[in-house]
Design a protein around this motif. Structure first.
Motif, mmCIF file in Angstrom:
data_model
loop_
_atom_site.group_PDB
_atom_site.id
_atom_site.type_symbol
_atom_site.label_atom_id
_atom_site.label_comp_id
_atom_site.label_asym_id
_atom_site.label_seq_id
_atom_site.Cartn_x
_atom_site.Cartn_y
_atom_site.Cartn_z
ATOM 1 N N PHE A 94 0.990 -1.052 -0.132
ATOM 2 C CA PHE A 94 0.294 0.240 0.357
ATOM 3 C C PHE A 94 0.694 1.356 -0.010
ATOM 4 O O PHE A 94 1.476 1.917 1.064
ATOM 5 N N VAL A 95 0.760 1.857 -1.390
ATOM 6 C CA VAL A 95 1.523 3.443 -1.599
ATOM 7 C C VAL A 95 0.774 3.981 -2.070
ATOM 8 O O VAL A 95 0.447 4.322 -3.066
ATOM 9 N N ASN A 96 0.500 5.945 -1.002
ATOM 10 C CA ASN A 96 -0.147 6.663 -1.307
ATOM 11 C C ASN A 96 -1.266 6.911 -1.636
ATOM 12 O O ASN A 96 -1.858 7.192 -2.830
ATOM 13 N N GLY A 97 -2.047 5.324 -0.725
ATOM 14 C CA GLY A 97 -3.403 5.602 -1.639
ATOM 15 C C GLY A 97 -3.825 4.340 -1.899
ATOM 16 O O GLY A 97 -5.049 4.050 -2.306
ATOM 17 N N LYS A 98 -2.883 3.960 -2.794
ATOM 18 C CA LYS A 98 -3.532 2.664 -3.185
ATOM 19 C C LYS A 98 -1.727 1.836 -3.775
ATOM 20 O O LYS A 98 -1.207 1.478 -2.623
ATOM 21 N N PHE A 99 -2.519 0.404 -3.812
ATOM 22 C CA PHE A 99 -1.840 -1.132 -3.844
ATOM 23 C C PHE A 99 -1.044 -0.809 -5.292
ATOM 24 O O PHE A 99 -2.002 -0.790 -6.618
ATOM 25 N N CYS A 100 0.629 -1.503 -4.559
ATOM 26 C CA CYS A 100 1.488 -1.798 -6.169
ATOM 27 C C CYS A 100 0.948 -2.836 -6.403
ATOM 28 O O CYS A 100 0.913 -4.023 -6.008
ATOM 29 N N LYS A 101 0.987 -3.073 -7.827
ATOM 30 C CA LYS A 101 0.255 -4.270 -8.953
ATOM 31 C C LYS A 101 2.032 -4.589 -8.839
ATOM 32 O O LYS A 101 2.989 -4.090 -8.860
ATOM 33 N N ASP A 102 1.384 -6.157 -8.942
ATOM 34 C CA ASP A 102 3.104 -7.058 -9.435
ATOM 35 C C ASP A 102 3.824 -6.202 -10.771
ATOM 36 O O ASP A 102 3.410 -6.273 -11.566
ATOM 37 N N PRO A 103 5.000 -6.027 -10.289
ATOM 38 C CA PRO A 103 5.481 -4.932 -12.035
ATOM 39 C C PRO A 103 5.924 -6.485 -12.813
ATOM 40 O O PRO A 103 5.831 -5.693 -13.635
ATOM 41 N N ARG A 104 5.773 -7.449 -12.705
ATOM 42 C CA ARG A 104 5.756 -8.608 -13.401
ATOM 43 C C ARG A 104 4.839 -9.056 -14.281
ATOM 44 O O ARG A 104 4.571 -9.106 -15.572
ATOM 45 N N ILE A 105 3.280 -8.284 -13.975
ATOM 46 C CA ILE A 105 2.367 -8.019 -14.197
ATOM 47 C C ILE A 105 1.939 -6.513 -14.918
ATOM 48 O O ILE A 105 0.469 -6.160 -15.604
ATOM 49 N N VAL A 106 3.330 -5.922 -15.329
ATOM 50 C CA VAL A 106 2.652 -4.844 -15.559
ATOM 51 C C VAL A 106 3.194 -4.343 -17.143
ATOM 52 O O VAL A 106 3.973 -4.936 -17.242
ATOM 53 N N PHE A 107 1.563 -3.196 -17.610
ATOM 54 C CA PHE A 107 1.743 -3.536 -19.320
ATOM 55 C C PHE A 107 1.886 -2.025 -19.045
ATOM 56 O O PHE A 107 1.674 -0.891 -18.853
ATOM 57 N N ALA A 108 2.263 -1.802 -20.821
ATOM 58 C CA ALA A 108 2.012 -0.406 -21.660
ATOM 59 C C ALA A 108 1.026 0.317 -21.349
ATOM 60 O O ALA A 108 0.427 1.132 -21.103
ATOM 61 N N ASP A 109 -0.284 -0.723 -21.171
ATOM 62 C CA ASP A 109 -1.322 -0.307 -21.102
ATOM 63 C C ASP A 109 -1.123 1.029 -19.817
ATOM 64 O O ASP A 109 -2.336 1.548 -19.300
ATOM 65 N N ASP A 110 -0.824 -0.023 -18.611
ATOM 66 C CA ASP A 110 -1.472 0.620 -16.990
ATOM 67 C C ASP A 110 -0.374 2.139 -17.326
ATOM 68 O O ASP A 110 -0.575 3.119 -16.264
ATOM 69 N N PHE A 111 0.282 2.713 -18.309
ATOM 70 C CA PHE A 111 0.566 3.783 -18.715
ATOM 71 C C PHE A 111 0.033 4.845 -19.747
ATOM 72 O O PHE A 111 0.482 5.967 -19.663
ATOM 73 N N PHE A 112 -0.704 4.655 -20.028
ATOM 74 C CA PHE A 112 -1.630 4.886 -21.258
ATOM 75 C C PHE A 112 -3.364 5.442 -20.541
ATOM 76 O O PHE A 112 -3.824 4.583 -20.263
ATOM 77 N N PHE A 113 -3.414 6.606 -21.454
ATOM 78 C CA PHE A 113 -4.906 7.312 -21.341
ATOM 79 C C PHE A 113 -5.188 7.679 -22.359
ATOM 80 O O PHE A 113 -4.841 8.528 -22.994
ATOM 81 N N SER A 114 -6.728 7.290 -22.840
ATOM 82 C CA SER A 114 -7.083 8.094 -24.094
ATOM 83 C C SER A 114 -8.109 9.523 -23.655
ATOM 84 O O SER A 114 -8.843 9.152 -23.065
ATOM 85 N N SER A 115 -8.354 9.823 -25.292
ATOM 86 C CA SER A 115 -9.596 10.377 -24.661
ATOM 87 C C SER A 115 -9.307 11.991 -24.428
ATOM 88 O O SER A 115 -10.510 12.553 -24.983
ATOM 89 N N LEU A 116 -8.437 12.758 -24.326
ATOM 90 C CA LEU A 116 -8.010 13.892 -24.076
ATOM 91 C C LEU A 116 -8.896 14.843 -25.101
ATOM 92 O O LEU A 116 -8.842 16.048 -25.328
ATOM 93 N N ASN A 117 -8.321 14.384 -25.973
ATOM 94 C CA ASN A 117 -9.017 14.907 -27.176
ATOM 95 C C ASN A 117 -10.006 15.928 -27.347
ATOM 96 O O ASN A 117 -10.268 16.094 -28.817
#
Length: 222
Positions: free
Chosen positions: A45-68
Motif C-alpha cells: 500500500f503506497v500513497n493510497g493505492k496498492f502496487c501492482k506486481d511489476p511482473r504483470i505491468v503493461f504499457a496500458d498501465d501508463f496509457f490514457f486516451s480521450s483528451l482529444n
C-alpha cells in the motif's frame, strides 16, 4: 563521568540534531514504478493505492486516451475539467504528477478554486483566457492576473485560490499539469455555500458582510 561516556553522549546529541534532517524528505524510489490498483493482490500500500506486481505491468498501465474529446460545458459555470490522475491512470502512482484538460464555453469560467496538494502550470490550446491567482493574507491578498492567448503559459502556486475565464465569443481549451498524482480541488463557492450540512447562515453573513437572507439564497443554489 568517563571520557567514553562523554563521547557517547556527544554522538547521541549529534544524532538527535541530524535526525530531523534525515527524515525531512521523501525516500528515493526502490523500483521503477508502482502502478496503483484498488485491491491488495499481494502488493504494498503506497500513497493510497496498492502496487501492482511489476511482473504483470503493461504499457496500458501508463496509457490514457480521450483528451482529444471536448468536455460538456453545458452547466452553471460553463466549463468542464477532464482529469487524468492516479484514479484513472494507475501508472501515475508515486510519480507526483497529473494532467487535466479544461474546456470553456463562451464566457465560461473555471471558478475560483484551490488545489491543496499541487502547483499547476497551464497552457492555452485554443481561445483567450483571463487567468489569475490571489496571494495569502500575509501577502495582502494581492491579485496576479494575466490575459493569455494560444501558446501562453501561466503558473498557479500550490494552495492559492485561482481561476480562469474565457474572454472570447468562441470555445476555449487549456491543458494543465499538476505536481501531484491526486492534487485535490476545493471550489470556493461550492465549499462555502454548498457544504453538507449547511454552515450556519449567521456565520457566513458575518464573514462575507452580507444579509443573512442573501446567504440562505446562495446556500439554496448550491
Amino acid at each position: 563521568m568517563t571520557i567514553k561516556s562523554l563521547s557517547f553522549l556527544a554522538a547521541l546529541s549529534l544524532f538527535a540534531l541530524t535526525l530531523p534532517l534525515v527524515i525531512a524528505s521523501d525516500p528515493s524510489p526502490l523500483q521503477d514504478f508502482c502502478v496503483g490498483v484498488n485491491t491488495p493482490a499481494d502488493g504494498v500500500f503506497v500513497n493510497g493505492k496498492f502496487c501492482k506486481d511489476p511482473r504483470i505491468v503493461f504499457a496500458d498501465d501508463f496509457f490514457f486516451s480521450s483528451l482529444n474529446r471536448p468536455g460538456n460545458t453545458n452547466n452553471a459555470v460553463g466549463s468542464n475539467v477532464t482529469t487524468v490522475n492516479v484514479n484513472n491512470l494507475g501508472g501515475l502512482n508515486t510519480l507526483g504528477i497529473s494532467l487535466v484538460r479544461i474546456d470553456y464555453a463562451p464566457n465560461g469560467q473555471n471558478p475560483p478554486h484551490t488545489h491543496p496538494r499541487a502547483t499547476e502550470i497551464l497552457v492555452v490550446q485554443q481561445g483567450t483566457l483571463l487567468v489569475g491567482f490571489i496571494s495569502s493574507n500575509q501577502d495582502g491578498n494581492r491579485l496576479f492576473a494575466k490575459t493569455l492567448n494560444v501558446g501562453d503559459v501561466f503558473v498557479f502556486p500550490e494552495g492559492l485560490i485561482h481561476f480562469q475565464f474565457n474572454l472570447g465569443g468562441t470555445p476555449a481549451v487549456a491543458i494543465a499539469a499538476l505536481s501531484s498524482q491526486n492534487a485535490g480541488v476545493i471550489t470556493i463557492a461550492n465549499t462555502i455555500f454548498g457544504s453538507k450540512p449547511d454552515v450556519d447562515p449567521n456565520v457566513l453573513a458575518r464573514a462575507f458582510q452580507m444579509d443573512v437572507n442573501a446567504v440562505r439564497n446562495l446556500q439554496a443554489r448550491f
